[in-house]
Design an enzyme around this catalytic site. Structure first.
Site, mmCIF file in Angstrom:
data_model
loop_
_atom_site.group_PDB
_atom_site.id
_atom_site.type_symbol
_atom_site.label_atom_id
_atom_site.label_comp_id
_atom_site.label_asym_id
_atom_site.label_seq_id
_atom_site.Cartn_x
_atom_site.Cartn_y
_atom_site.Cartn_z
ATOM 1 N N HIS B 81 127.260 80.759 -27.488
ATOM 2 C CA HIS B 81 126.825 81.247 -28.803
ATOM 3 C C HIS B 81 125.475 81.951 -28.691
ATOM 4 C CE1 HIS B 81 125.967 81.294 -33.096
ATOM 5 N NE2 HIS B 81 127.177 80.836 -33.330
ATOM 6 N N ALA B 170 110.513 77.512 -26.838
ATOM 7 C CA ALA B 170 111.292 77.397 -28.083
ATOM 8 C C ALA B 170 111.623 78.747 -28.700
ATOM 9 C CB ALA B 170 110.540 76.533 -29.095
ATOM 10 N N GLY B 171 111.140 79.841 -28.097
ATOM 11 C CA GLY B 171 111.496 81.175 -28.575
ATOM 12 C C GLY B 171 110.936 81.492 -29.951
#
Lengths: 299, 299
Positions: B81, B170-171
């Protein structure tokens, strides 16, 4: 979480202090929510609506009798509405997470306790009735308070609980269980009262129509249209959508269209969900799929 | 009483201990009810569903970020995903007693606080988006975590809150407000896949249909029938009943009947009430007439 609605009718519609005192007594019971209090001075009668789980509703009803019996004397009571007791009638209605059988059980428990605690004759009616002859409130109430002394000694009118003679001031009481009533009207795009009356005759039980429909045709004079005015007494057995479709079909036979319909007052969510499921042809739908039900059940 | 639903998607679908720890963190917040936790190992992603009032939901979301950021490292995350952050997307959905505007306000408040507290870039999407270019999640997420360092310095992709460079592990995160999704299918009494595909084309926004419908036609091989499979993204703007009626009408043009329809998962009560009101032609009906709403408002 279970919810039972209770709608006692008391024989006091004039002394606001007495009515408010009884309503406050209900509100003081933990877990009870009082939804509505309607008084009618001409009827000399008030209708209280409250809800809660079985334990809370039971406690509230006992409190109701404890407050109403000393405050209301039927010997001097005169109003337009028929009545046989200080607390005239007290139905329990299943709303959520409870069955009709639960409400019948509650009605019998409360009936036994009211009779014992207040020495008051108790009749069970509607779904809680012990025999078919006692289902209808009107049959039990025929003769009213004034006729109780003559009626109660008859074997067929011995009360379900309590003494076989009336309470001197509070008479008797009728306790039971029933489905929620839905007041539902369909307005027709015509001023032809005969059409509304013919449709009412076609759909109501008394003249051969649906089991759980009471109906009459009447004119809405100010709007120049007519209305089929109904009470649906059990939407599970006789759903709103079926009644609506038949009214529409019968009207078409006279070249008349349905203008609109209306629900007066409250309606259980399930009665609307049922209509949505019918028209949308929903397969395998269950009430747990309603987001709000899921939220409530997660509480 | 107000209810907001929150459906964060986190980039962890394999380590059950991490997922359960985060879900337990949400459950520990007073007033929060966790309705569902779905994990997909192939996607390496979990979808949590919980609800509460604005204050409870806000507290729970901050707890979610506090637990997910140290536990999830995007540098080593591989799944099917697309994703750009440890907490990838976090929408707020108005359910009861709150407006979309309330959810937009909440999304912005939470976004500002998440950025400040965790030094994390925050994008606002859907109804909370600051510009139309940021409404669609897919546009914000294009390039995913690995592309953030190159994308974020572009002026058009500066975050709404927080630093203009990605968090190392964590982007970034996408926070917003949207209506509840309804997964709705109509099954046709035919095996002609071309008919289902033509109807899907007719009703979905992307090819000229309704604004809030995504649709495709597919075969239910085991039953020998076809289905118009839909997502309704805003039932207030594009109601279920209107979609159903058009599908039925389009099917009739090919001589095909509707067999049934189905709602997959949850549906807000209002979406069904809306359908009942349409088909029953209910005038002047409002949601306060639903008994359960009245009961809840009396709490």
């Amino acid at each position: 979480m279970s919810i039972i609605e209770c709608i006692p009718n008391i024989s006091e519609g004039r002394r606001q202090q007495v009515i408010a005192g009884i309503a406050d007594g209900l509100r003081a019971v933990p877990g009870v929510r009082v939804l509505d209090v309607q008084s009618d001075a001409a009827h000399h009668r008030s209708v209280l609506t409250f809800a809660g789980d079985a334990a809370a509703v039971k406690q509230a009803v006992l409190e109701l009798y404890a407050l109403a019996i000393p405050a209301i004397d039927l010997r001097t009571h005169k109003g337009e509405h028929p009545r046989l007791g200080a607390v005239d009638v007290c139905p329990f209605v299943p709303i959520e997470g409870v069955t009709m059988a639960d409400c019948v059980t509650l009605a019998r428990e409360v009936g036994a306790e009211v009779a014992a605690r207040f020495n008051l004759p108790v009749y069970l009616y509607e779904e809680a009735a012990a025999t078919p002859a006692r289902r209808n409130l009107e049959d039990i109430r025929r003769g009213e308070f004034e006729g109780l002394s003559a009626k109660m000694p008859l074997p067929e009118w011995a009360p379900d609980f309590g003494p076989t003679m009336p309470h001197a001031s509070a008479g008797a009481t009728v306790i039971g269980a029933r489905m929620p009533l839905i007041a539902y009207n369909v307005n027709l795009a015509t001023d032809r009262l005969d059409v509304a009356k013919k449709i009412a005759t076609a759909i109501r039980m008394s003249s051969g129509g649906f089991r759980c429909v009471k109906a009459l045709g009447l004119a809405l004079g100010d709007r120049g249209i007519v209305q089929v005015s109904m009470n649906l007494t059990n939407y599970e057995k006789t759903p709103i959508f079926r009644v609506f479709e038949v009214v529409k079909r019968e009207a078409a036979r006279y070249g008349v269209n349905v203008l609109e319909s209306e629900i007066v007052g409250l309606v259980p969510s399930a009665a609307l969900t049922q209509a949505a499921a019918f028209y949308l042809q929903l397969e395998d739908f269950n009430s747990d799929q309603v987001l709000e039900n899921k939220l409530r059940n997660a509480e």
